[in-house]
Write a protein that holds these residues in place. Structure first.
Motif, PDB file in Angstrom:
ATOM      1  N   GLY A 399      36.111  41.429  28.182  1.00 56.22           N
ATOM      2  CA  GLY A 399      36.525  39.951  28.499  1.00 56.22           C
ATOM      3  C   GLY A 399      37.411  40.044  29.765  1.00 56.22           C
ATOM      4  O   GLY A 399      37.248  39.087  30.551  1.00 56.22           O
ATOM      5  N   TYR A 400      38.134  40.959  30.125  1.00 55.74           N
ATOM      6  CA  TYR A 400      38.832  41.189  31.247  1.00 55.74           C
ATOM      7  C   TYR A 400      37.902  41.211  32.467  1.00 55.74           C
ATOM      8  O   TYR A 400      38.336  40.528  33.707  1.00 55.74           O
ATOM      9  CB  TYR A 400      39.784  42.505  31.445  1.00 55.74           C
ATOM     10  N   TRP A 401      36.810  42.016  32.394  1.00 57.51           N
ATOM     11  CA  TRP A 401      36.016  42.052  33.629  1.00 57.51           C
ATOM     12  C   TRP A 401      35.335  40.683  34.040  1.00 57.51           C
ATOM     13  O   TRP A 401      35.100  40.330  35.109  1.00 57.51           O
ATOM     14  CB  TRP A 401      34.973  43.171  33.259  1.00 57.51           C
ATOM     15  N   LEU A 402      34.848  40.088  32.601  1.00 62.07           N
ATOM     16  CA  LEU A 402      34.109  38.834  33.123  1.00 62.07           C
ATOM     17  C   LEU A 402      35.128  37.570  33.370  1.00 62.07           C
ATOM     18  O   LEU A 402      34.998  36.842  34.563  1.00 62.07           O
ATOM     19  CB  LEU A 402      33.506  38.246  31.926  1.00 62.07           C
ATOM     20  N   GLY A 403      36.290  37.609  32.756  1.00 65.80           N
ATOM     21  CA  GLY A 403      37.236  36.469  32.882  1.00 65.80           C
ATOM     22  C   GLY A 403      37.960  36.646  34.332  1.00 65.80           C
ATOM     23  O   GLY A 403      38.245  35.671  34.787  1.00 65.80           O
ATOM     24  N   PHE A 404      38.286  37.458  34.854  1.00 62.13           N
ATOM     25  CA  PHE A 404      39.186  37.763  36.161  1.00 62.13           C
ATOM     26  C   PHE A 404      37.975  38.258  37.230  1.00 62.13           C
ATOM     27  O   PHE A 404      38.395  38.525  38.230  1.00 62.13           O
ATOM     28  CB  PHE A 404      40.084  38.789  36.117  1.00 62.13           C
ATOM     29  N   ASN A 405      36.425  38.100  36.664  1.00 61.03           N
ATOM     30  CA  ASN A 405      35.566  38.543  37.864  1.00 61.03           C
ATOM     31  C   ASN A 405      35.825  39.870  38.548  1.00 61.03           C
ATOM     32  O   ASN A 405      35.934  39.843  39.793  1.00 61.03           O
ATOM     33  CB  ASN A 405      35.270  37.290  38.755  1.00 61.03           C
ATOM     34  N   VAL A 406      36.291  40.877  37.715  1.00 61.97           N
ATOM     35  CA  VAL A 406      36.560  42.025  38.370  1.00 61.97           C
ATOM     36  C   VAL A 406      35.564  42.670  39.596  1.00 61.97           C
ATOM     37  O   VAL A 406      35.948  43.111  40.383  1.00 61.97           O
ATOM     38  CB  VAL A 406      36.969  42.981  37.461  1.00 61.97           C
ATOM     39  N   PRO A 411      29.077  35.203  36.433  1.00 55.97           N
ATOM     40  CA  PRO A 411      28.670  33.676  37.032  1.00 55.97           C
ATOM     41  C   PRO A 411      29.781  32.958  36.714  1.00 55.97           C
ATOM     42  O   PRO A 411      30.763  33.332  36.091  1.00 55.97           O
ATOM     43  CB  PRO A 411      27.678  33.558  35.595  1.00 55.97           C
ATOM     44  N   ALA A 412      29.679  31.620  37.559  1.00 57.19           N
ATOM     45  CA  ALA A 412      30.941  30.760  37.761  1.00 57.19           C
ATOM     46  C   ALA A 412      31.215  30.354  36.361  1.00 57.19           C
ATOM     47  O   ALA A 412      32.455  30.105  35.919  1.00 57.19           O
ATOM     48  CB  ALA A 412      30.635  29.751  38.654  1.00 57.19           C
ATOM     49  N   TRP A 413      30.368  30.066  35.367  1.00 57.93           N
ATOM     50  CA  TRP A 413      30.691  29.390  34.142  1.00 57.93           C
ATOM     51  C   TRP A 413      31.281  30.430  33.290  1.00 57.93           C
ATOM     52  O   TRP A 413      31.857  30.090  31.905  1.00 57.93           O
ATOM     53  CB  TRP A 413      29.428  29.156  33.458  1.00 57.93           C
ATOM     54  N   LEU A 414      31.602  31.724  33.473  1.00 61.85           N
ATOM     55  CA  LEU A 414      32.000  32.760  32.627  1.00 61.85           C
ATOM     56  C   LEU A 414      33.274  33.126  33.095  1.00 61.85           C
ATOM     57  O   LEU A 414      33.990  34.062  32.604  1.00 61.85           O
ATOM     58  CB  LEU A 414      31.205  33.983  32.532  1.00 61.85           C
ATOM     59  N   ILE A 415      33.806  33.006  34.046  1.00 58.46           N
ATOM     60  CA  ILE A 415      35.180  33.019  34.689  1.00 58.46           C
ATOM     61  C   ILE A 415      36.331  32.275  34.160  1.00 58.46           C
ATOM     62  O   ILE A 415      35.930  31.001  33.842  1.00 58.46           O
ATOM     63  CB  ILE A 415      35.067  32.863  36.305  1.00 58.46           C
ATOM     64  N   GLY A 416      37.217  32.873  33.836  1.00 57.29           N
ATOM     65  CA  GLY A 416      38.308  32.013  32.963  1.00 57.29           C
ATOM     66  C   GLY A 416      38.349  32.479  31.647  1.00 57.29           C
ATOM     67  O   GLY A 416      37.584  33.518  30.978  1.00 57.29           O
ATOM     68  N   ALA A 417      38.773  31.647  30.739  1.00 57.88           N
ATOM     69  CA  ALA A 417      38.795  31.889  29.151  1.00 57.88           C
ATOM     70  C   ALA A 417      37.439  31.988  28.776  1.00 57.88           C
ATOM     71  O   ALA A 417      37.309  32.841  27.577  1.00 57.88           O
ATOM     72  CB  ALA A 417      39.520  30.673  28.557  1.00 57.88           C
TER      73      ALA A 417
END
Length: 472
Positions: A399-406, A411-417
């Protein structure tokens, strides 16, 4: 199959109603705090995430009483149950000290979220009020663990329904003020729960002492100091159980702490989706508790084939009902979210999270039912390892890797919550598969043991010994 499901349903529905009454505490808190202010709603989301992490982790240790008492009840060794309850009360007292300390001084936990000062102080006040009610909450969990272990969940349900009525009245008073009391906002929700926890604990202890159904156990017929062997027995099962609960809840709590970095509105939307997801979770949890009770009774009586059949049918029942819930909630998602808050910005933040959470819920039904069944077998260490790898590794780390786009590839739709929710859904799929495979191995081992030595009790049951033979 249907006979087993009827038995499971007979125990599950009182658990479900009681748990829905308790989850309604969170619903009422969310709705009232949301009506009070967005800051108080966000503080409630952050504070309740931390409180639940501490409370559920400690509760998991105390709930070791349930499979132990369930197997003793199935083996008709009632005299030993009373001693186990007395030892569980000592354990709850020790755990309450630890939990109170963590919640009364939450500075380091709150620092992780980098919240603004106004939100920080509201959350800190919420936690300090909730810390006062923690000891009483753990005592009541001892009562509910025993009632569920002996197949009497209605004795818990009645109290939980009564508590819900009191919660509504107290919340209105404490959150919005009146009768000479200034409005407290979000922290008022914690004060209402604290008052109710003490009342429930007092009633629970009274019922353990006076109800005829508990009389054969002789719970308060004698005084017992903490006993090293009994405490070790509780902790051997309870510590990994508590850790597995803690892993599950902290994966969600830290998700809230990280999502707080996206702003108050995003956190408020996350709180709504999380609260609704928790309401859906009550059904597979209730089925899991009911199945666990019946499986523990069967194991205590050395009916290992019946235990395996009950477990399989309970898991199937939880999964099918979970899929139906997900389909209905997906269709009704606009109305569901609008029922929580009139704020258009919060609604917009919550709406895209709902479909991901429903996938999360379907996988959650599998792992929930299976984890409760494994506890009935008094197996907890390997499931805890599975939880740690899946929920902390795949869920929180992913979640940290996806949410913060590490990595820069999200993908843009998975960035954030939404990235956090998607990773947590994947983690539950991993956990569910791992737990199911492990349950099949454990249940097969029990059946093989019964074939080789059908008379000797399985190593998971405690040696037959009267509680009156114990030295304090």
């Amino acid at each position: 199959m249907f006979a087993d499901m009827r038995r499971i349903a007979g125990l599950a529905w009182p658990v479900l109603i009681g748990q829905l009454a308790i989850i309604a505490f969170g619903l009422i808190d969310t709705v009232m705090a949301g009506r009070y202010s967005a800051v108080d709603l966000a503080a409630l989301g952050l504070g309740s995430s931390i409180y639940v992490s501490v409370y559920v982790g400690l509760t998991g240790v105390v709930l070791a009483l349930q499979p132990i008492a369930g197997q003793l009840f199935g083996a008709r060794r009632e005299a030993e149950i009373g001693e186990q309850v007395r030892q569980a009360l000592w354990l709850a007292a020790a755990l309450a000290v630890l939990g109170f300390t963590l919640m009364a001084f939450p500075g380091r936990l709150l620092a992780i979220s980098h919240v603004p000062p106004a939100l920080y102080h509201r959350t800190e006040l919420y936690l300090r009020i909730a810390a006062v009610g923690l000891p009483a909450a753990l005592v009541f969990r001892v009562y509910s663990a025993l009632a569920n272990a002996v197949g009497m969940p209605r004795l818990v349900m009645i109290l939980q329904i009564g508590a819900l009525g009191a919660k509504i009245a107290l919340n209105f008073w404490f959150v919005f003020g009146g009768f000479g009391l200034a409005p407290l906002g979000g922290p008022g929700c914690a004060l209402a729960s604290t008052v109710i926890n003490f009342v429930l604990a007092a009633i629970g202890i009274t019922l353990l002492a006076r109800l005829d159904v508990f009389a054969p156990f002789g719970i308060f017929s004698r005084f017992s100091w903490p006993n090293r062997r009994r405490q070790a027995e509780l902790l051997k099962l309870g510590l990994p159980m508590g850790l597995s609960y803690l892993i599950e809840v902290t994966s969600y709590a830290f998700m809230a702490l990280f999502i707080a970095r996206f702003g108050t509105t995003t956190l408020a939307g996350h709180q709504i989706i999380g609260n609704f997801g928790a309401a859906l979770y009550m059904t597979p949890m209730s089925i899991g508790i009911a199945t666990s009770t019946l499986v523990a009774h069967a194991l205590g009586a050395h009916r290992y084939d019946a235990a395996r059949s009950l477990a399989r049918h309970g898991m199937t029942m939880a999964f099918v009902i979970g899929c139906c819930y997900a389909a209905i909630a997906f269709i009704l998602r606009p109305a569901i979210i609008a029922g929580y808050t009139p704020n258009p910005a919060v609604i917009a933040a919550a709406m895209p999270l709902m479909p991901v959470m429903l996938v999360y819920h379907v996988f959650d039904t599998i792992q929930t039912a299976t984890s409760f069944v494994l506890r009935a077998y008094r197996v907890a260490v390997v499931p805890t390892v599975i939880y740690a790898v899946a929920l902390w590794g795949v869920g929180l780390g992913g979640g940290y890797w996806l949410g913060f786009n590490v990595g820069g590839f999200t993908p843009a739709w998975l960035i954030g919550a939404r990235g956090f929710w998607a990773a947590n859904a994947a983690s539950l799929a991993v956990a569910g598969c791992g737990l199911f495979i492990y349950w099949r191995s454990v249940s097969t081992h029990f059946q093989a043991k019964a074939i080789v030595d059908p008379v000797e009790p399985h190593l998971a049951t405690t040696p037959t010994r009267s509680a009156h033979d114990e030295t304090a």
